[in-house]
Enzyme design. Structure first.
Site, short mmCIF file in Angstrom:
data_model
loop_
_atom_site.label_atom_id
_atom_site.label_comp_id
_atom_site.label_asym_id
_atom_site.label_seq_id
_atom_site.Cartn_x
_atom_site.Cartn_y
_atom_site.Cartn_z
N ASP A 26 -13.64 5.82 -7.00
CA ASP A 26 -14.45 5.13 -6.28
C ASP A 26 -14.83 3.69 -6.57
O ASP A 26 -15.08 3.58 -7.84
CB ASP A 26 -15.98 6.10 -6.00
CG ASP A 26 -15.85 7.22 -5.38
OD1 ASP A 26 -14.90 7.31 -4.55
OD2 ASP A 26 -16.69 8.23 -5.66
N ASP B 197 0.67 5.30 -5.89
CA ASP B 197 -0.35 5.38 -6.69
C ASP B 197 -0.43 4.27 -7.81
O ASP B 197 0.35 4.29 -8.81
CB ASP B 197 -0.28 6.77 -7.15
CG ASP B 197 -1.39 7.28 -8.46
OD1 ASP B 197 -2.17 6.38 -8.58
OD2 ASP B 197 -1.05 8.44 -8.81
N ASP C 153 -8.28 5.44 0.25
CA ASP C 153 -7.04 5.10 -0.25
C ASP C 153 -5.88 5.34 0.50
O ASP C 153 -5.02 4.52 0.78
CB ASP C 153 -6.92 5.90 -1.61
CG ASP C 153 -5.72 5.73 -2.46
OD1 ASP C 153 -4.93 5.04 -2.02
OD2 ASP C 153 -5.67 6.35 -3.29
N ASP D 238 -1.53 -7.33 3.01
CA ASP D 238 -1.83 -6.23 4.24
C ASP D 238 -2.47 -5.02 3.47
O ASP D 238 -2.54 -4.75 2.38
CB ASP D 238 -0.44 -5.88 4.64
CG ASP D 238 -0.54 -4.81 5.88
OD1 ASP D 238 -1.38 -5.17 6.91
OD2 ASP D 238 -0.34 -3.42 5.64
N HIS E 84 -7.22 -0.41 1.27
CA HIS E 84 -6.54 0.89 0.86
C HIS E 84 -5.86 0.84 -0.32
O HIS E 84 -5.20 1.96 -0.47
CB HIS E 84 -5.61 1.18 2.01
CG HIS E 84 -6.24 1.14 3.44
ND1 HIS E 84 -7.04 2.16 3.79
CD2 HIS E 84 -6.32 0.26 4.42
CE1 HIS E 84 -7.44 1.85 4.97
NE2 HIS E 84 -7.06 0.67 5.53
N ASN F 234 0.89 -1.16 0.02
CA ASN F 234 0.00 -0.01 0.18
C ASN F 234 0.86 1.42 -0.08
O ASN F 234 0.51 2.37 -0.62
CB ASN F 234 -0.98 0.03 1.14
CG ASN F 234 -1.42 1.44 1.35
OD1 ASN F 234 -2.51 1.47 0.53
ND2 ASN F 234 -1.29 2.20 2.26
N GLU G 190 -6.30 -8.88 4.15
CA GLU G 190 -6.50 -8.17 5.70
C GLU G 190 -7.38 -7.13 4.94
O GLU G 190 -7.08 -6.01 4.92
CB GLU G 190 -5.39 -7.51 6.23
CG GLU G 190 -5.69 -6.97 7.44
CD GLU G 190 -5.14 -5.77 7.72
OE1 GLU G 190 -5.28 -5.06 8.71
OE2 GLU G 190 -4.35 -4.92 7.09
N ASP H 73 1.64 7.03 0.23
CA ASP H 73 0.82 6.16 -0.41
C ASP H 73 0.78 5.98 -1.78
O ASP H 73 0.92 6.98 -2.63
CB ASP H 73 -0.75 6.75 -0.09
CG ASP H 73 -1.89 5.76 -0.57
OD1 ASP H 73 -1.99 4.93 0.20
OD2 ASP H 73 -2.48 5.99 -1.45
#
Length: 517
Positions: free
Chosen positions: A200, A219, A211, A248, A252, A116, A278, A217
């Site tokens: 979405d 992309d 996210d 994991d 997100h 993530n 998860e 984070d």
């Protein structure tokens, strides 16, 4: 029921499989974990553990990082980066030694993949960003402005080995710190090279758009990010002999990307890989919809069941018959079941405490029944937090958890008959199969001592059954109609099997002293 010879067309009954999460949050950061695991593999196999979910072994932000603060996917403890060569768990050489031992013992490994985000960038980069509301990520709370953020990843210790890809601000959709003003917030990164949050439906809708979770984070709409992580999947699975992946934080990051990743792994290694995610949410509806979108090639851990265990353990005279209400395993039986993990253990963010007396009951409910793929927890087998950083816990279930996993391997086969006929005392019988014929009877109580007359089959008439856990010391003789009156201690359980059943001599003392105390 009959003990007659099996017809020629009958096939051998498949063995029950059990996985173990092979770490807990407070494992000492002495870089010896791969060595400790290797020393335990043969014992775990002997007690019915077939697959190990091993920790995220990629280089973290520091030598003490558990790997969820992932820095470099391509460094498995091989390069001197972020303060050490080894990860918290050990060196790459020790990892490969452990995987070789696991393969030789017939134990599969599931890698914990943290895809993530990235943490502990090598340098700052300036970019345009906008602050968003922490409770509604679609709501902006500032005008766009330039920030100076830790978003540059050069991997100087590894260089171009295995991957030449470097990461810059435009490979990320969000971050949480602006060095220009030392402000911590959730920043959505803007610009013509990034598309902001995932669209979405591609991530969970909690907090408007979930996210962003932490750190920098990734992309996955950027083709370089997607290709580098796809390449990593192929590389890693060839470097390390694994049989599956635990993903994991799947709420997100891009579902579209994850489907491509899983398809590529199937194409590379053939069907039969195990994928589990998860998706930690106490919402059966949301979990079922996610499984639909993933095309049923995927399993999830049954979070609602964990919360049921927690609630039942804390409620006096709770109704055990409700334990599977609104759970994933009841509606989607192929999914993974568990009692505790590194996120729900004491002192963690998602702590779901379970009273000690209830742990054996909970484990019997996932290990000795037909539905679900059970996962037992390292912290319940070996204890938690041995250094006492928060609070040291001894192995749960009075040390009997490995005996429950062995009972699953040897006896929990065949048709299942439930005796969920009393709120505080329930039981069930597994009748066995033509080639795994012994079966078992389970009875548990969350109040006083329990007693229940249950049918185990006429083929067992005259047999003497005893409790494999040794928590009840009497013998129960099966009558001519195949019934026995089974008992258990108060706030406890018993697992009854023919005292002459094959494998009864294997219930010795499991050595949980993994730290050599």
């Amino acid at each position: 029921m009959s003990e007659s010879a099996a017809p020629a067309e009958q096939h051998p009954t498949p063995e029950n499989m059990t996985m173990m999460q092979a770490f807990e949050w407070y494992v000492p950061d002495d870089h010896l974990h791969w060595k400790r695991l290797e020393s335990q593999i043969s014992q775990l196999k002997a007690y019915g553990i077939d697959n190990l979910w091993i920790p995220p072994g990629c280089k973290a932000s520091s030598p003490s990082g558990n790997g969820y603060d992932v820095y470099d996917l391509y460094d498995l403890g091989e390069f001197d980066q972020k303060g050490s060569k080894a990860t918290k768990w050990g060196t790459k050489e020790e990892l490969l030694s452990m995987t070789k031992a696991a393969k030789e013992a017939g134990v599969g490994l599931y890698w914990d993949a943290v895809l993530n985000h990235k943490a502990a960038a090598d340098h700052k980069e300036k970019c345009e960003a906008q602050e968003v509301d922490s409770d509604d990520r679609n709501k902006t709370v500032s005008d766009p402005y330039e920030i100076d953020a830790w978003l540059g990843f050069d991997f100087p210790g590894r260089g171009d080995t295995y991957s030449k890809q470097k990461y810059h601000w435009f490979h990320f959709s969000g971050t949480d710190y602006n060095a220009d003003n030392n402000k911590t917030a959730i920043y959505k990164i803007l610009g013509d090279k990034t598309k902001g949050w995932a669209h979405d439906g591609d991530v969970d809708s909690e907090k408007g758009n979930y996210d962003y979770l932490m750190f920098a984070d990734l992309d996955y709409s950027h083709p370089e990010v997607e290709q580098d992580v796809l390449n990593w999947g192929t590389w890693m699975s060839n470097e390390v002999a694994i049989k599956g992946i635990r993903f994991d934080a799947v709420k997100h990051f891009s579902e579209d990307f994850l489907r491509r990743f899983c398809s590529q792994m199937d194409d590379t290694h053939g069907e039969g890989w195990f994928f589990v995610g998860e998706f930690w949410k106490d919402s059966l509806e949301d979990m079922s919809r996610y499984l639909d979108r993933m095309g049923r090639k995927f399993s999830l851990f049954d979070a609602p069941l964990v919360y049921n265990f927690s609630q039942l353990s804390k409620t006096e005279d709770a109704d055990l018959r409700t334990v599977f209400n609104n759970t994933l395993v009841k509606t989607e039986p192929v999914n993974a079941t568990l009692v505790m993990n590194h996120d729900t253990q004491p002192y963690q963010a998602l702590e779901a405490s379970i009273e000690p007396f209830f742990k054996p009951l909970a484990y019997a409910l996932i290990l000795l029944r037909y539905d679900g793929y059970p996962c037992i927890f390292y912290g319940d087998v070996y204890g938690m937090d041995p250094k006492g950083d928060k609070q040291t816990f001894e192995p749960s279930c009075g040390g009997a958890l490995p005996h429950l996993s062995l009972a699953r391997k040897l006896y929990a086969y065949g048709l299942q008959k439930d005796y969920f006929d009393y709120a505080t005392c329930i039981g069930w019988v597994r009748y066995g199969t033509w080639d795994r014929r012994f079966g078992c009877a389970v009875i548990m109580s969350n109040a006083g001592p329990g007693e229940k007359r249950m049918h185990v089959g006429e083929m067992h008439a005259g047999e003497k059954w005893t409790d494999v856990l040794g928590w009840e010391d009497r013998e129960i003789v099966i009558d001519g109609e195949g019934y026995g009156t089974f008992v258990c201690p108060g706030t406890s359980l018993s697992v009854w099997v023919n005292k002459e059943a094959e494998g009864r001599d294997r219930f010795g003392k499991f050595d949980s002293n993994i730290y050599g105390k």
